[in-house]
Each structure stands twice: as structure tokens, then as C-alpha cells.
Scaffold this motif. Structure first.
Motif, short mmCIF file in Angstrom:
data_model
loop_
_atom_site.label_atom_id
_atom_site.label_comp_id
_atom_site.label_asym_id
_atom_site.label_seq_id
_atom_site.Cartn_x
_atom_site.Cartn_y
_atom_site.Cartn_z
N HIS A 1 -32.56 55.47 65.61
CA HIS A 1 -32.78 55.37 64.17
C HIS A 1 -33.50 56.61 63.66
O HIS A 1 -34.43 57.12 64.30
CB HIS A 1 -33.63 54.14 63.85
N ASP A 2 -33.10 57.06 62.49
CA ASP A 2 -33.75 58.23 61.89
C ASP A 2 -35.09 57.90 61.27
O ASP A 2 -36.02 58.69 61.30
CB ASP A 2 -32.83 58.84 60.81
N ALA A 3 -35.20 56.73 60.65
CA ALA A 3 -36.39 56.40 59.86
C ALA A 3 -37.31 55.46 60.62
O ALA A 3 -36.87 54.57 61.34
CB ALA A 3 -35.98 55.76 58.54
N MET A 4 -38.62 55.66 60.45
CA MET A 4 -39.62 54.79 61.04
C MET A 4 -40.73 54.53 60.03
O MET A 4 -40.98 55.36 59.14
CB MET A 4 -40.18 55.40 62.33
N TYR A 5 -41.39 53.38 60.18
CA TYR A 5 -42.34 52.90 59.18
C TYR A 5 -43.53 52.23 59.86
O TYR A 5 -43.38 51.62 60.92
CB TYR A 5 -41.68 51.84 58.28
N TRP A 6 -44.70 52.32 59.21
CA TRP A 6 -45.88 51.57 59.63
C TRP A 6 -46.34 50.68 58.48
O TRP A 6 -46.49 51.15 57.34
CB TRP A 6 -47.02 52.49 60.01
N TYR A 7 -46.60 49.40 58.83
CA TYR A 7 -47.10 48.43 57.87
C TYR A 7 -48.40 47.83 58.39
O TYR A 7 -48.61 47.70 59.60
CB TYR A 7 -46.11 47.28 57.68
N ARG A 8 -49.22 47.43 57.45
CA ARG A 8 -50.42 46.67 57.77
C ARG A 8 -50.26 45.26 57.19
O ARG A 8 -49.76 45.08 56.07
CB ARG A 8 -51.63 47.35 57.13
N GLN A 9 -50.71 44.28 57.99
CA GLN A 9 -50.66 42.88 57.53
C GLN A 9 -52.02 42.25 57.77
O GLN A 9 -52.50 42.21 58.90
CB GLN A 9 -49.57 42.11 58.27
N ASP A 10 -52.65 41.75 56.73
CA ASP A 10 -53.91 41.04 56.83
C ASP A 10 -53.63 39.54 56.86
O ASP A 10 -52.57 39.10 56.39
CB ASP A 10 -54.82 41.42 55.67
N PRO A 11 -54.56 38.75 57.41
CA PRO A 11 -54.31 37.31 57.59
C PRO A 11 -53.82 36.64 56.32
O PRO A 11 -54.45 36.76 55.26
CB PRO A 11 -55.67 36.78 58.03
N GLY A 12 -52.70 35.93 56.44
CA GLY A 12 -52.15 35.20 55.32
C GLY A 12 -51.58 36.07 54.22
O GLY A 12 -51.26 35.56 53.14
N GLN A 13 -51.42 37.35 54.49
CA GLN A 13 -50.95 38.28 53.47
C GLN A 13 -49.58 38.83 53.81
O GLN A 13 -49.07 38.66 54.92
CB GLN A 13 -51.95 39.44 53.32
#
Lengths: 113, 113
Positions: A29-41
């Protein structure tokens, strides 16, 4: 089988330390991403990269840094400037085609101790 | 800009009940639509998708139909199981231009025996 691997699964950080989260994919894959997830969010985008040696800030980039030296790898560094780093971090990758969606890793849970 | 609006959660149902999770969207172009599922402590998995109007995506007993006239992509299942307890995310991605996925806020589903 192709996939996306995040490591470690759990990570503990002392206040004032930088830590690096690993994300590797063998999906070509060409594209990559980082996400943050907080509890219940929901998901909040930190950084993304659509091509090697290029990346863009997402919605909450402050206190984070990334690099994209290889197509397969997109490590995320959580710096000491990030005041509230305890969260679940998700890496994803995709092709450039809208119909394909994203493939996600299994996540890294970072805790500040 | 593009946006996805999901049914507010949490949703609690008894086993074998009928499930609907509403999802509506606004898009500046022509999108593909997705449902992702996140089990506790894990990353997101693609549940189903539809790439054009009137397409129906289906998987594991879940279904969703791409309704352009109502800009909706509601998730349904005829008889839920305890193992369906998870967080469900609706998302869209424009079919052209290598755009990012736009996520809804997620709906937490709990199935009680």
C-alpha cells in the motif's frame, strides 16, 4: 498472508520520555495513517503519508512525529511534548483507490506511568 | 466538507433481536461507503462496503444498502448474537482523488443473553 503489524501491543512510558510505536505493512500500500483513540471515543487522525518520504499532519499532530523512509514502515514517535499520551494508537494503510478502504493493525495501548 | 453521522449509542439489545444502526452522510463527490467493526482491545476490521448507489454490502449476516436518494447506509442484522457486541463505525471515502476515509463517531453495541 499480507497484513499490517503494530508493535508492541502494550507500551509503558515514563513522563518526559519519547517512545516509538512501530507499524509495518506488506500489502504494497502507498498510503499509511496513524490514529489515536481514547476510551469510548472515535478515531482522531495524527499523521498520514501518501507516498514514501512525504507525510502530512492530521487533526492532532502536536507532540507527535513520524517518518516514512520505506514504503512498508511508518513509525510514530510520541514525544515528551505530548501532554496526555495515554491512549490506544491505531495504524492503517490503503491503496489510493477510494473503493478499497483501509486495512488496520491491531493497535498499541500506550500508558504513561 | 465530507461528514458521516451515526446513530448515538450505546445500543443494548437482547440476543436474537433485530438490529439497525443508522448512518447518513454528506459528500462533496461520489463516495464508497463502509462499515467497520472494532471488538474490545482490537483494531478495526472491515465488515462490509458498497461502492455505488443501490449496491448492498453483506457479511456475517449484516447488510447495508447504499441509498443515494436519502444519503444513507444503515447497518442491519436480523438476529444478533452476544458475539456481535462491539463498536461499529460507518465511513466514507471519495472514489477519486486518493482522499482519506471520513469516519463517524462509532456506535457501541451490547447484546445481552
Amino acid at each position: 498472508d499480507g497484513g499490517i503489524t503494530q508493535s508492541p501491543k502494550y507500551l509503558f512510558r515514563k513522563e518526559g520520555q519519547n517512545v516509538t510505536l512501530s507499524c509495518e505493512q506488506n500489502l504494497n500500500h502507498d498510503a499509511m495513517y496513524w490514529y489515536r483513540q481514547d476510551p469510548g471515543q472515535g478515531l482522531r487522525l495524527i499523521y498520514y503519508s501518501q507516498i514514501v518520504n512525504d507525510f502530512q499532519k492530521g487533526d492532532i499532530a502536536e507532540g507527535y512525529s513520524v517518518s516514512r523512509e520505506k514504503k512498508e514502515s511508518f513509525p510514530l514517535t510520541v514525544t515528551s511534548a505530548q501532554k496526555n499520551p495515554t491512549a490506544f494508537y491505531l495504524c492503517a494503510s490503503s491503496t489510493g483507490q477510494g473503493a478499497h478502504g483501509y486495512t488496520f493493525g491491531s493497535g498499541t495501548r500506550l500508558t504513561v506511568v | 466538507g465530507d461528514s458521516v453521522t451515526q446513530m448515538e449509542g450505546p445500543v443494548t439489545l437482547s440476543e436474537e433481536a433485530f438490529l439497525t444502526i443508522n448512518c447518513t452522510y454528506t459528500a462533496t463527490g461520489y463516495p464508497s461507503l463502509f462499515w467497520y467493526v472494532q471488538y474490545p482491545g482490537e483494531g478495526l476490521q472491515l465488515l462490509l462496503k458498497a461502492t455505488k448507489a443501490d449496491d448492498k454490502g453483506s457479511n456475517k449476516g449484516f447488510e447495508a444498502t447504499y441509498r443515494k436518494e436519502t444519503t444513507s447506509f444503515h447497518l442491519e442484522k436480523g438476529s444478533v448474537q452476544v458475539s456481535d457486541s462491539a463498536v461499529y463505525f460507518c465511513a466514507l471515502r471519495l472514489n477519486f482523488g486518493n482522499e482519506k476515509l471520513t469516519f463517524g463517531t462509532g456506535t457501541r453495541l451490547t447484546i445481552i443473553p
